[in-house]
Structure formats: C-alpha cells, structure tokens
Write a protein that holds these residues in place. Structure first.
Motif, PDB file in Angstrom:
ATOM      1  N   PHE A   1      18.230  18.418  55.150  1.00 35.61           N
ATOM      2  CA  PHE A   1      19.334  18.092  56.069  1.00 35.61           C
ATOM      3  C   PHE A   1      19.569  19.218  57.070  1.00 35.61           C
ATOM      4  O   PHE A   1      19.190  20.371  56.864  1.00 35.61           O
ATOM      5  CB  PHE A   1      20.617  17.753  55.310  1.00 35.61           C
ATOM      6  N   ALA A   2      20.207  18.839  58.179  1.00 37.09           N
ATOM      7  CA  ALA A   2      20.504  19.763  59.266  1.00 37.09           C
ATOM      8  C   ALA A   2      22.012  19.861  59.456  1.00 37.09           C
ATOM      9  O   ALA A   2      22.766  18.928  59.149  1.00 37.09           O
ATOM     10  CB  ALA A   2      19.846  19.288  60.558  1.00 37.09           C
ATOM     11  N   ILE A   3      22.443  21.000  59.995  1.00 39.56           N
ATOM     12  CA  ILE A   3      23.831  21.213  60.377  1.00 39.56           C
ATOM     13  C   ILE A   3      23.830  21.591  61.852  1.00 39.56           C
ATOM     14  O   ILE A   3      23.030  22.434  62.281  1.00 39.56           O
ATOM     15  CB  ILE A   3      24.497  22.324  59.543  1.00 39.56           C
ATOM     16  N   THR A   4      24.726  20.978  62.628  1.00 35.50           N
ATOM     17  CA  THR A   4      24.751  21.232  64.064  1.00 35.50           C
ATOM     18  C   THR A   4      26.181  21.245  64.585  1.00 35.50           C
ATOM     19  O   THR A   4      27.086  20.693  63.968  1.00 35.50           O
ATOM     20  CB  THR A   4      23.909  20.176  64.812  1.00 35.50           C
ATOM     21  N   GLY A   5      26.359  21.890  65.729  1.00 37.24           N
ATOM     22  CA  GLY A   5      27.664  21.909  66.363  1.00 37.24           C
ATOM     23  C   GLY A   5      27.614  22.650  67.690  1.00 37.24           C
ATOM     24  O   GLY A   5      26.684  23.413  67.965  1.00 37.24           O
TER      25      GLY A   5
END
Length: 207
Positions: free
Chosen positions: A96-100
């Motif tokens: 999974f990826a985390i973005t912002g």
C-alpha cells in the motif's frame, strides 16, 4: 503507482471529495483520510491538506512533541495520529501507498513513521509540498522502512521551508525534488497550489 497517480489521489481527498475515488473516508480528530484501490489492485491512503480552520491551527502548532520512537515531531501534524493508525490498520495489507499534499504530505510522513515502528510495511510514500514534519529520528525511521519515497517542492513554494530548522532542528524525510513549474503569478504562494504542482508532477514524471 507513479507520482502522478499519487497526486491524483492526494487531490481527490480535498473538499469536495471526488465521488467514486474512495471506498471509505475516515474523519478522526482533524484528519481526513481516504482509502482507495489503485489500478494495480493495491491500497492507497490519501490524507487531506489544509482547508478548514482546524487545519490551519494544526499548521501553526509547530512546537515539537515527543512521539516516542519517532523522536520529536511537529505537534499539530502529529495530533490524533495514533488514533488514525489504529483505525486504518485493518486495511493496511499488501503493498500500500500513503500520499498527501501540503498538510496531508507532512501527515503522510508521520503516518509512515508510525507504520515503521509498528512493523507495518509501507510500499511507497508520496509527499507533495510538505512542511518539515519532525526531527532526524522520524526521517531515519521512514527511510529505513519505506522503499519508495518521493517528496516535491515546486519552484518558489515556501511551505517546504516551514517550520524553520532553527531553533528546532526540523528535517524533511528525503531531499525534495524541484518541480520547477512556477504558476503564472507574481505570488509565490500560487506555486503551492494543486494545479501548479500537478502540472509539475506530470512534466517531471510523464506517464
């Protein structure tokens, strides 16, 4: 996931949240996080940036807070982060990826750090125009456990220079990639806006 795909998710979590992108929206404290599945079948967590009064209050609460194994971090970015991790953890499976973007980018760094110390593997972290989220311990922990990390700074955007690295030694997680896509404005704050950043990301990492 490419950086351009990541910034599309980061943009979609801003109000009004884009319909059909996220299958779940979490509102915990002053955090807003969307969960989605990318075109490769992997989970993505997108964290909203600054829009509401409480977001700007979080930005301004820059005194360092003790985050245990993550060391000292920006207090406003960190608040409610452990509760956010607890809520998201059942969905943190596979690659999974985390973005912002903006506030969401700085909080993405802190969430990735919490995943690291809890031995939850994060495949990729995308931070678009982040402010500095913490001291060197946070950066060291994230770099040691997240294989793909991208962080950007667009042209004259001053947000990545905040908080100042003196008197508190705030650091970025990794060196920032300069997008060099200034907005058509004399106002440098416009280089922080999503339209300019998205165009810069697309030019830098053309699909």
């Amino acid at each position: 996931m490419t950086p351009y795909q990541a910034i599309l998710f980061a943009a979609a979590i801003y109000d009004p949240i884009r319909p059909g992108v996220f299958d779940q929206i979490f509102r915990i404290g002053d955090w807003i996080v969307g969960h989605a599945i990318d075109r490769d079948g992997n989970a993505v967590f997108a964290i909203a940036g600054s829009e509401r009064r409480e977001d700007f209050e979080a930005d301004a609460d820059f005194l360092p807070a003790d985050a245990g194994p993550l060391g000292m971090v920006h207090a406003g970015f960190y608040r409610a982060a452990p509760q956010v991790l607890a809520a998201l953890r059942p969905l943190m499976r596979g690659k999974f990826a985390i973005t912002g973007h903006s506030l969401g980018a700085s909080r993405a760094a802190i969430l990735a750090g919490l995943c690291a110390v809890n031995r939850i593997p994060v495949a990729s972290l995308y931070m678009f125009e982040p402010a500095r989220p913490g001291y060197i311990d946070l950066a060291t922990e994230v770099r040691a456990h997240v294989p793909t990390i991208v962080a950007t700074r667009n042209a004259r955007d001053f947000v990545p220079d905040l908080p100042p690295d003196f008197p508190f030694p705030y650091r970025h997680i990794v060196e920032l990639v300069d997008l060099d896509n200034p907005a058509d404005s004399i106002d440098p704050a416009q280089d922080h806006m999503l339209d300019a950043v998205m165009a810069g990301v697309l030019r830098r990492w053309a699909e």
